[in-house]
Design an enzyme around this catalytic site. Sequence first.
Site, PDB file in Angstrom:
ATOM      1  N   TYR A 272       0.837  -1.203   0.000  1.00 42.77           N
ATOM      2  CA  TYR A 272       0.000   0.000   0.000  1.00 42.77           C
ATOM      3  C   TYR A 272       0.873   1.256   0.000  1.00 42.77           C
ATOM      4  O   TYR A 272       1.783   1.384   0.823  1.00 42.77           O
ATOM      5  CB  TYR A 272      -0.882  -0.002   1.258  1.00 42.77           C
ATOM      6  CG  TYR A 272      -1.923   1.083   1.292  1.00 42.77           C
ATOM      7  CD1 TYR A 272      -3.017   1.035   0.437  1.00 42.77           C
ATOM      8  CD2 TYR A 272      -1.833   2.143   2.192  1.00 42.77           C
ATOM      9  CE1 TYR A 272      -3.996   2.025   0.473  1.00 42.77           C
ATOM     10  CE2 TYR A 272      -2.808   3.132   2.230  1.00 42.77           C
ATOM     11  CZ  TYR A 272      -3.877   3.066   1.368  1.00 42.77           C
ATOM     12  OH  TYR A 272      -4.845   4.042   1.400  1.00 42.77           O
TER      13      TYR A 272
ATOM     14  N   ASP B 190       9.024   4.601   0.872  1.00 41.99           N
ATOM     15  CA  ASP B 190       7.780   5.095   1.442  1.00 41.99           C
ATOM     16  C   ASP B 190       7.812   4.776   2.936  1.00 41.99           C
ATOM     17  O   ASP B 190       7.580   3.642   3.355  1.00 41.99           O
ATOM     18  CB  ASP B 190       6.586   4.427   0.758  1.00 41.99           C
ATOM     19  CG  ASP B 190       5.268   4.956   1.297  1.00 41.99           C
ATOM     20  OD1 ASP B 190       5.291   5.745   2.263  1.00 41.99           O
ATOM     21  OD2 ASP B 190       4.209   4.577   0.751  1.00 41.99           O
TER      22      ASP B 190
ATOM     23  N   LYS C 242       1.814  10.462   8.698  1.00 40.09           N
ATOM     24  CA  LYS C 242       1.425   9.988  10.033  1.00 40.09           C
ATOM     25  C   LYS C 242       2.126  10.695  11.202  1.00 40.09           C
ATOM     26  O   LYS C 242       1.721  11.765  11.585  1.00 40.09           O
ATOM     27  CB  LYS C 242       1.600   8.472  10.100  1.00 40.09           C
ATOM     28  CG  LYS C 242       0.675   7.774   9.053  1.00 40.09           C
ATOM     29  CD  LYS C 242       0.535   6.316   9.299  1.00 40.09           C
ATOM     30  CE  LYS C 242      -0.152   5.579   8.160  1.00 40.09           C
ATOM     31  NZ  LYS C 242      -1.578   5.451   8.303  1.00 40.09           N
TER      32      LYS C 242
HETATM   33  N1  PMP Z   1       2.035   4.908   2.240  1.00 35.20           N
HETATM   34  C1  PMP Z   1       2.015   4.047   3.280  1.00 35.20           C
HETATM   35  C2  PMP Z   1       3.149   3.092   3.449  1.00 35.20           C
HETATM   36  C3  PMP Z   1       0.946   4.049   4.172  1.00 35.20           C
HETATM   37  O1  PMP Z   1       0.914   3.182   5.188  1.00 35.20           O
HETATM   38  C4  PMP Z   1      -0.098   4.988   3.981  1.00 35.20           C
HETATM   39  C5  PMP Z   1      -1.285   5.048   4.914  1.00 35.20           C
HETATM   40  N2  PMP Z   1      -1.548   3.960   5.674  1.00 35.20           N
HETATM   41  C6  PMP Z   1      -0.020   5.862   2.889  1.00 35.20           C
HETATM   42  C7  PMP Z   1       1.056   5.806   2.046  1.00 35.20           C
HETATM   43  C8  PMP Z   1      -1.101   6.864   2.637  1.00 35.20           C
HETATM   44  O2  PMP Z   1      -1.137   7.820   3.633  1.00 35.20           O
HETATM   45  P1  PMP Z   1      -2.473   8.675   3.883  1.00 35.20           P
HETATM   46  O3  PMP Z   1      -3.478   7.725   4.466  1.00 35.20           O
HETATM   47  O4  PMP Z   1      -2.042   9.743   4.830  1.00 35.20           O
HETATM   48  O5  PMP Z   1      -2.893   9.210   2.561  1.00 35.20           O
END
Ligand code: PMP
Length: 423
Positions: free
Chosen positions: A125, A227, A254
């Site tokens: 993700y 990421d 986050k």
């Molecule tokens: N990349 C990763 C690795 C994530 O875990 C998340 C959210 N869980 C995101 C991107 C997307 O972040 P957001 O929910 O703030 O859009």
Amino acid sequence: MPGGNTRTSLFWQPHQIYAASASGSRVVDVDGVERIDLQNNFTTLIHGHAHPAVVRRVQEQVGRMMSIGLATELEIELAELICSRVPSIERIRFTNSGTEAVLAAIKAARAFTMRPKIAKCEGVYHGSSDLMEISNASTPAEWGDEEAPASVPMSRGTPEGVLNDIIVLPLNNIESSERLLNRHADELAGVIIDPMPVRSGLIPAKREYLDMLLSFTRRNNSVLIFDEVLTFRLGYHGAQAVFGCEPDLTTLGKIIGGGMPVGAVGGKREIMAVFDPREGFAVWHGGTFNGNPMTMVAGLACMELLTLDAFRRLDELGDLTRSKVREAFVGAGIAGQVTGMGSLLRIHCTERPLTGYRSFYPTPEEACNLVWLMVYLLNHGFLMTRMGTAAISTITTEAEIDRFGDTLFEGLKVMKKEGLAAA
Ligand code: PMP
């Protein structure tokens, strides 16, 4: 609201839980039920809810300036803090979510290389954009050859062009991934990797796998994007220091917003220059709330509390929780295991060796057992994600972890008695 809320990840049948308030490690729902929060807004709240230091900074700021159509010194402060901790982040820009941070990183990689395609791992993700949703939840019926996974859309109606722009790699399969990267080398702007992807089981990327990605991107003059939206909470210098791999670009989110909406993209000076209007507007990066003062002060308060000692404590508490989970499974005589490191963990109702998305992919029985377990925990005072993920915070206590271990053990015993799981 379709589905009754604004966030698909929170959807839960027959009905979801609606929260009323939260403080420290506790969250109270609208029925007045209190639970220990081991989910912490999907790993965001690394100091729990309403930490006094964060609340103080936010309260001071709210009357001063909430959002503003000018740059502020606050964004410089948070930028400096992050750049000083992560050597590969020489320049940084803020966004309002991790999804946007990843989109900005992809745009930067494309503008820098003038190539169209991005490689990502199956089952991983990276936010909810068209591009990054590809193969993020592929099923055995559609995922195709393990050596060359199919690009599978998540949303109905995803255009063919989007599918063609993503090269899907099998995580931790070095040979196959390298072959795929080489095959598309001329068109690849970059590779994006989460070093411990949560959706595909919170199984760490192998060191040699990351080394392969790094040497491929170096050789190919393409961009390696880490990421760390979720995994930045693994260490003071980020996950990249823990994994010993220095990427070109990093996406964050986050924890760096202290509970407020946030994202960031940062990295090498020469790549980040694509965002510098003085260098010719290679990439336009707008956003009404980018770097807004409320997020910046909450993020600063949160990050300042995250000292080296705080990370040591998070590591200890994470180890303790993982050992409690293992003890509970062994004690109850139920097949299960726990993955993760630092403050992150994920429970699996299987003893199969887990190396990547396909080995992690639960059977219907395993999936059913996990949901049963999560509902049991929910009904006995603990909030985790539906996927069985937990994120420890600095204010989680050993006593809470003990209670969690005992409750899990009781749940597993009931599960065994009711014949839900294979013993
Ligand atoms: N990349 C990763 C690795 C994530 O875990 C998340 C959210 N869980 C995101 C991107 C997307 O972040 P957001 O929910 O703030 O859009």
